[in-house]
Design an enzyme around this catalytic site. Structure first.
Site, PDB file in Angstrom:
ATOM      1  N   LEU A  27       0.844  -1.193   0.000  1.00  0.00           N
ATOM      2  CA  LEU A  27       0.000   0.000   0.000  1.00  0.00           C
ATOM      3  C   LEU A  27       0.878   1.241   0.000  1.00  0.00           C
ATOM      4  O   LEU A  27       1.641   1.471   0.936  1.00  0.00           O
ATOM      5  CB  LEU A  27      -0.905   0.011   1.242  1.00  0.00           C
ATOM      6  CG  LEU A  27      -2.022  -1.032   1.209  1.00  0.00           C
ATOM      7  CD1 LEU A  27      -2.450  -1.396   2.620  1.00  0.00           C
ATOM      8  CD2 LEU A  27      -3.208  -0.510   0.421  1.00  0.00           C
ATOM      9  N   THR A  28       0.769   2.022  -1.056  1.00  0.00           N
ATOM     10  CA  THR A  28       1.535   3.255  -1.131  1.00  0.00           C
ATOM     11  C   THR A  28       1.130   4.190   0.005  1.00  0.00           C
ATOM     12  O   THR A  28      -0.053   4.436   0.211  1.00  0.00           O
ATOM     13  CB  THR A  28       1.300   3.950  -2.483  1.00  0.00           C
ATOM     14  OG1 THR A  28       1.720   3.067  -3.511  1.00  0.00           O
ATOM     15  CG2 THR A  28       2.068   5.247  -2.581  1.00  0.00           C
ATOM     16  N   ALA A  62       4.681  -0.369  -3.155  1.00  0.00           N
ATOM     17  CA  ALA A  62       5.257  -0.361  -4.495  1.00  0.00           C
ATOM     18  C   ALA A  62       6.469   0.564  -4.561  1.00  0.00           C
ATOM     19  O   ALA A  62       6.404   1.719  -4.158  1.00  0.00           O
ATOM     20  CB  ALA A  62       4.202   0.080  -5.500  1.00  0.00           C
ATOM     21  N   GLN A 104       7.810  -5.034  -3.607  1.00  0.00           N
ATOM     22  CA  GLN A 104       6.976  -4.956  -4.809  1.00  0.00           C
ATOM     23  C   GLN A 104       7.631  -4.001  -5.806  1.00  0.00           C
ATOM     24  O   GLN A 104       7.896  -2.842  -5.490  1.00  0.00           O
ATOM     25  CB  GLN A 104       5.565  -4.474  -4.484  1.00  0.00           C
ATOM     26  CG  GLN A 104       4.639  -4.586  -5.696  1.00  0.00           C
ATOM     27  CD  GLN A 104       3.251  -4.024  -5.442  1.00  0.00           C
ATOM     28  OE1 GLN A 104       3.093  -2.818  -5.291  1.00  0.00           O
ATOM     29  NE2 GLN A 104       2.250  -4.882  -5.402  1.00  0.00           N
ATOM     30  N   TYR A 187      -1.351  -0.261 -14.113  1.00  0.00           N
ATOM     31  CA  TYR A 187       0.026   0.152 -14.333  1.00  0.00           C
ATOM     32  C   TYR A 187       0.614  -0.637 -15.507  1.00  0.00           C
ATOM     33  O   TYR A 187      -0.101  -1.354 -16.204  1.00  0.00           O
ATOM     34  CB  TYR A 187       0.821   0.008 -13.042  1.00  0.00           C
ATOM     35  CG  TYR A 187       0.247   0.843 -11.923  1.00  0.00           C
ATOM     36  CD1 TYR A 187       0.174   2.235 -12.034  1.00  0.00           C
ATOM     37  CD2 TYR A 187      -0.261   0.257 -10.765  1.00  0.00           C
ATOM     38  CE1 TYR A 187      -0.377   3.011 -11.027  1.00  0.00           C
ATOM     39  CE2 TYR A 187      -0.819   1.031  -9.752  1.00  0.00           C
ATOM     40  CZ  TYR A 187      -0.880   2.404  -9.886  1.00  0.00           C
ATOM     41  OH  TYR A 187      -1.443   3.177  -8.899  1.00  0.00           O
ATOM     42  N   GLY A 334      -5.390  -4.968   3.163  1.00  0.00           N
ATOM     43  CA  GLY A 334      -4.753  -3.717   2.831  1.00  0.00           C
ATOM     44  C   GLY A 334      -5.039  -2.619   3.822  1.00  0.00           C
ATOM     45  O   GLY A 334      -4.328  -2.442   4.811  1.00  0.00           O
ATOM     46  N   THR A 335      -6.108  -1.865   3.573  1.00  0.00           N
ATOM     47  CA  THR A 335      -6.414  -0.694   4.394  1.00  0.00           C
ATOM     48  C   THR A 335      -6.491  -1.022   5.875  1.00  0.00           C
ATOM     49  O   THR A 335      -6.059  -0.236   6.720  1.00  0.00           O
ATOM     50  CB  THR A 335      -7.746  -0.063   3.928  1.00  0.00           C
ATOM     51  OG1 THR A 335      -7.670   0.219   2.532  1.00  0.00           O
ATOM     52  CG2 THR A 335      -8.019   1.227   4.676  1.00  0.00           C
TER      53      THR A 335
END
Length: 395
Positions: A27-28, A62, A104, A187, A334-335
């Site tokens: 997660l960016t 990432a 990643q 992407y 994730g979140t």
């Protein structure tokens, strides 16, 4: 006594160990220093989530394989020895807590802007399979907050594949336990897969096989460095995010089935499949672009050697069911791992889960406080392990 015994079992993704079956998704967060190097605050953030109450495996956010003009500043890179040494501090802290961590590798493709500082630094234009701009986007760090531009068609493939290989080597130098190629979310790898963005008629586009070739070649470059059993990939077959869609659902399924089958032939450690997430499928003209379907049951059976890692829209109960049934090796969250550094402990002991974090802080430093909305979320009072604060912040 744990609530979900299947999630408590150790496991493996190839040669990458799982302490438990909950994985912290990539997660960016945009908390690296302005020159794209991970900093002490990143060390603190990742070590929090690596404690025994946290993830069974961490997939780091990432990291760019060379300078790129993304929508957000303060995102990390992984393309030189200085990056490797900065990431090593993160990796060492995670390992000290007994958790594995994967890097990643990221190329944003057309989701970049030529005037962004990092893109200017790279000396490269914004590349994509074909000169087809994505709809939407807003580069808030640039004057006028421009949107996406028409990209330059990629022709120098060796340059990009060399960058993947170099990034894989940097990850190895940093001490990561493996690498994951970001092949989803609109992407570069994902852009080659779709027939609406990839309009090439050469060996890199047209048929399903040719559109899958780019991602497979990127994976092969990582295998060259790591061997197959420490390499993974993330795919998002439901699309939607970053204006990602196919001409038809049938084309979408055929493409991802071929991709999963070919990846499995390479014997890679795992294939991460992202389920549909409405929050990642903005509308264009009032219409969602994504295709909601059960990706685990659609593509999972094609993986005979590689393990399946699922992500998005999972609860502890659903994750436990799919691990128990052998549908997936593990489930990534994730979140929830942003807002709950001890998420695994909370899931297993039916403790309250914080689901209302500071969303704006995902991509911005709030009021000059690098901790706010990033590493200031509390551990549950019932957790047996608590966070140890640090005294210096260099972000």
């Amino acid at each position: 006594m744990v609530r979900y015994p299947a999630l408590a079992r150790p496991g493996r993704l190839g040669d990458i160990p799982l302490r438990n079956r909950t994985v912290m998704a990539s997660l960016t967060r945009n908390r690296s220093d302005p020159d794209t190097y991970p900093c002490e605050e990143n060390v603190y953030y990742y070590s929090q989530r690596a404690k025994e109450t946290g993830a069974g495996l961490i997939i780091a956010e990432a990291a760019y394989i060379y300078p790129q003009g993304s929508e957000w500043l303060h995102a990390p890179g992984i393309y030189d020895s200085k990056h490797a040494q900065a990431w090593k501090k993160v990796v060492d802290a995670v390992h000290e807590e007994g958790c594995a961590i994967v890097a990643q590798l990221h190329h944003v493709g057309r989701i970049a802007h030529p005037e962004s500082p990092e893109q200017v630094k790279s000396g490269h234009p914004v590349y994509a399979p074909s000169p087809v701009a994505a709809r939407g986007g807003k580069f808030r760090h640039l004057p006028g907050k421009p949107g996406f531009v028409v990209p330059t068609q990629l022709e120098d493939f060796d340059m990009v594949f060399d960058a993947y290989e170099n990034a894989a080597r940097c990850a190895k130098e940093a001490g990561f336990d493996g690498v994951e190629v970001h092949g989803g979310n609109g992407y570069l790898v994902d852009e080659f897969l779709t027939d609406t963005c990839n309009r090439r008629t050469d060996e890199w586009g047209g048929s399903v096989e040719k559109r899958c070739r780019f991602g497979l070649e990127a994976i092969k470059r990582c295998i060259k460095v790591w061997g197959p059993e420490r390499v993974g990939i993330k795919l998002s077959p439901c699309g939607g995010y970053n204006d990602m869609y196919f001409s038809s659902h049938e084309e979408n399924i055929a493409t991802h089935k071929h991709m999963v089958s070919e990846l499995d032939k390479l014997g890679i450690a795992y294939i991460q499949l992202s389920q549909y997430n409405s929050g990642s499928d903005p509308t264009h003209g009032g219409v969602h672009q994504g295709f909601k379907h059960d990706v685990v049951r659609t593509y999972g059976p094609l993986a005979k050697t590689s393990k399946i890692l699922a992500v998005a829209e999972y609860t502890g109960e659903k994750a436990n069911e799919e691990v128990s049934a052998g549908l997936v090796e593990a489930v990534a969250f994730g979140t929830l791992y942003m807002y709950n550094p001890d998420l695994y402990h909370r899931i297993q002991h039916d403790l309250p889960i914080n689901s209302a974090g500071n969303v704006w802080a995902h991509y911005n430093i709030i009021e000059g406080d690098v901790r706010k909305g990033y590493s200031d979320y509390p551990f549950s009072e019932e957790a047996t392990v608590v966070a140890t604060p640090i005294t210096s912040v260099t972000a």
